[in-house]
Design an enzyme around this catalytic site. Structure first.
Site, short mmCIF file in Angstrom:
data_model
loop_
_atom_site.label_atom_id
_atom_site.label_comp_id
_atom_site.label_asym_id
_atom_site.label_seq_id
_atom_site.Cartn_x
_atom_site.Cartn_y
_atom_site.Cartn_z
N SER A 1 0.81 -1.22 0.00
CA SER A 1 0.00 0.00 0.00
C SER A 1 0.85 1.26 0.00
O SER A 1 1.62 1.51 -0.91
CB SER A 1 -0.97 -0.05 1.19
OG SER A 1 -1.93 0.96 1.11
N ASP B 1 -2.66 6.21 -3.45
CA ASP B 1 -1.50 5.59 -2.81
C ASP B 1 -1.02 4.43 -3.68
O ASP B 1 -1.52 4.21 -4.78
CB ASP B 1 -1.83 5.14 -1.38
CG ASP B 1 -2.82 3.99 -1.34
OD1 ASP B 1 -3.57 3.82 -2.32
OD2 ASP B 1 -2.87 3.27 -0.33
N ASP C 1 -6.01 2.04 -3.04
CA ASP C 1 -7.23 1.96 -2.23
C ASP C 1 -7.49 3.24 -1.43
O ASP C 1 -8.47 3.32 -0.69
CB ASP C 1 -7.21 0.74 -1.31
CG ASP C 1 -6.12 0.77 -0.25
OD1 ASP C 1 -5.30 1.71 -0.25
OD2 ASP C 1 -6.07 -0.17 0.58
N ASP D 1 -1.23 1.21 -3.80
CA ASP D 1 -2.09 0.14 -4.31
C ASP D 1 -3.48 0.63 -4.71
O ASP D 1 -4.34 -0.17 -5.05
CB ASP D 1 -2.20 -1.02 -3.31
CG ASP D 1 -3.04 -0.68 -2.09
OD1 ASP D 1 -3.12 0.51 -1.72
OD2 ASP D 1 -3.63 -1.61 -1.49
#
EC number: 5.4.2.10
Length: 450
Positions: A101, A241, A245, A243
């Site tokens: 992430s 960010d 999400d 990833d």
């Protein structure tokens, strides 16, 4: 959480803590737990972000999955919410995302989703951990046609983009949108999505090289996009960010619009449209006091959870709520996806701008925030912060001085070896002073000796 799983899957420094050997075993054990009742050759999707360690861990993980007879579909680089959506859309038994992430490039992580697109329950994670800790691996080892297979489904990205477009009623013709993709998983998604919606686009942080994910860009560094928005004279900026999400927005005058404000804006709009389930929004204890005061003025109910989008989602499912999230930019529109989704949240926000005809600065100004300061302190044992007497004493002193006009939250991070100190008070000066006073004690009592 247990020995391996934190609040967002298994994370660690790639190749030293999160090794290929562990990834292989996670593939075997996790794949077995999630698919053992499915029958022969269950289908599991595997995806990753842009980290240099991603392909190494992907190869090991897939080997583990195939070794227990699983049919693997590789999605390549795609966002975490893209994986969650495609899990259901493709009728997969489970899916796995390889990402850490917003963490630095040295870290990586592995998180599983069930067939419903939701993250695993604590019980499922505990069962996987028990298998990981078993001295002898007694899981099935099929051979010949019993082995799993590997195929590529890179066109899944386009299917996800097409789905996102269907969640809003407006195109973005006439809007100039600045995008910061954090050199991460949205780099190959965001520009295509917003171009399809007829927006004028300027992008940064969209040239991943394996080493530059989250490096001075993305939702954890919104100041970079703020300067970019002003330079490009954009109407709005969206910072994702690593990833994908999370999203943090920037208004047309370079001001940061965080997850609290995005949730507030969307909650108000959904309520006006009669679409806010049970007139309630779910947030975490990290949300700003001003967020709750603003909701109260709108007569919208709120439910608070512990920090972590998994807890927000659990509360949303239990209470049949369809909007929730975190100040950090994890925002869940449960009518459309099962997890925080930066691209989805971004287009929902701009859809409100288009529908109301208001600038983002105007919409954001409808919620007044208390001054807030957050300190992240690297410590030797984060879990002892709650029972340290000196830390407890300084917190009590500060709360007494606040006399109800502010709040303190000191907690261990769910994903990193950090203690987070968050303070809100009536003025910036008080906020800074209180935060530093508490942080100084945490450092003195618990900080690592570098």
């Amino acid at each position: 959480m247990g020995k391996y799983f934190g609040t967002d899957g298994v994370r660690g420094v790639a190749n030293s803590e999160l090794t290929p050997e562990l990834a292989f075993r996670l593939g075997r054990m996790g794949g077995y737990v999630l698919t053992r009742h499915v029958g022969e050759h269950p289908r599991v999707l595997v995806a990753r972000d842009t980290r240099i360690s991603g392909e190494m861990l992907e190869s090991a993980l897939i080997a583990g999955l195939v070794s227990v007879g699983i049919e693997v579909m590789r999605l390549g680089v795609i966002s975490t919410p893209g994986v969650a959506y495609l899990t259901k859309a493709q009728g997969a038994s489970a899916s796995v995302m390889i990402s850490a992430s917003h963490n630095p490039v040295d870290d990586n992580g592995i998180k599983f989703f069930g067939s419903d697109g939701f993250k695993l329950s604590d019980d499922q994670e505990e069962e996987i951990e028990q298998l990981l800790d078993t001295a002898e691996d007694t899981l099935p080892r099929p051979s010949g046609e019993g082995l799993g297979t590997v195929s590529d489904y890179f066109e899944g990205k386009q299917k996800y983009i097409q789905y996102l477009k269907q969640t809003i009623e407006n195109d973005f013709n006439g809007y100039h949108i600045a995008l910061d993709c954090a050199n991460g998983a949205t780099s190959g998604l965001a520009t295509h999505l917003f171009a399809d919606l007829d927006a004028d686009i300027s992008s940064m942080g969209a040239s991943p090289n394996g080493l530059n994910i989250n490096d001075g860009v993305g939702s954890t560094h919104p100041e970079a996009l703020a300067a970019f928005v002003l330079d490009k004279k954009a109407d709005v900026g969206l910072a994702f960010d690593g990833d994908g999400d999370r999203v943090i927005a920037i208004d047309e005058i370079g001001q940061i619009v965080d997850g609290d404000k995005i949730m507030f804006i969307c909650a108000k709009y959904l309520r006006e449209q009669g679409l806010l389930n049970n007139n309630t929004i779910v947030s975490t204890v990290m949300s700003n006091l001003g967020f709750y005061k603003g909701l109260k003025e709108l007569e919208i109910e709120d439910v608070q959870t512990a920090v972590g989008d998994r807890y927000v989602v659990e509360a949303m499912r239990e209470g049949n709520y369809n909007l929730g999230g975190e100040q950090s930019g994890h925002i869940i529109f449960l009518d459309h996806n099962t997890t925080g989704d930066g691209l989805l949240s971004g287009i929902q926000l701009i859809n409100v701008m288009k529908a109301t005809g208001k600038k983002l600065s105007e919409l954001a100004a409808e919620m007044k925030t208390f001054p807030q300061k957050l300190e992240n302190i690297r410590v030797s044992d984060k879990n002892h912060v709650t029972d340290n007497p000196k830390v407890s004493k300084v917190i009590d002193e500060v709360e007494a001085e606040m006399a109800g006009n502010g709040r303190v939250l000191v907690r261990p991070s769910g994903t990193e070896p950090l203690v987070r100190v968050m303070v809100e008070a009536a003025t910036k000066e008080e906020t800074d002073e209180y935060c530093e006073r508490i942080s100084a004690v945490v450092r003195s009592e618990m900080a690592l000796n570098d």
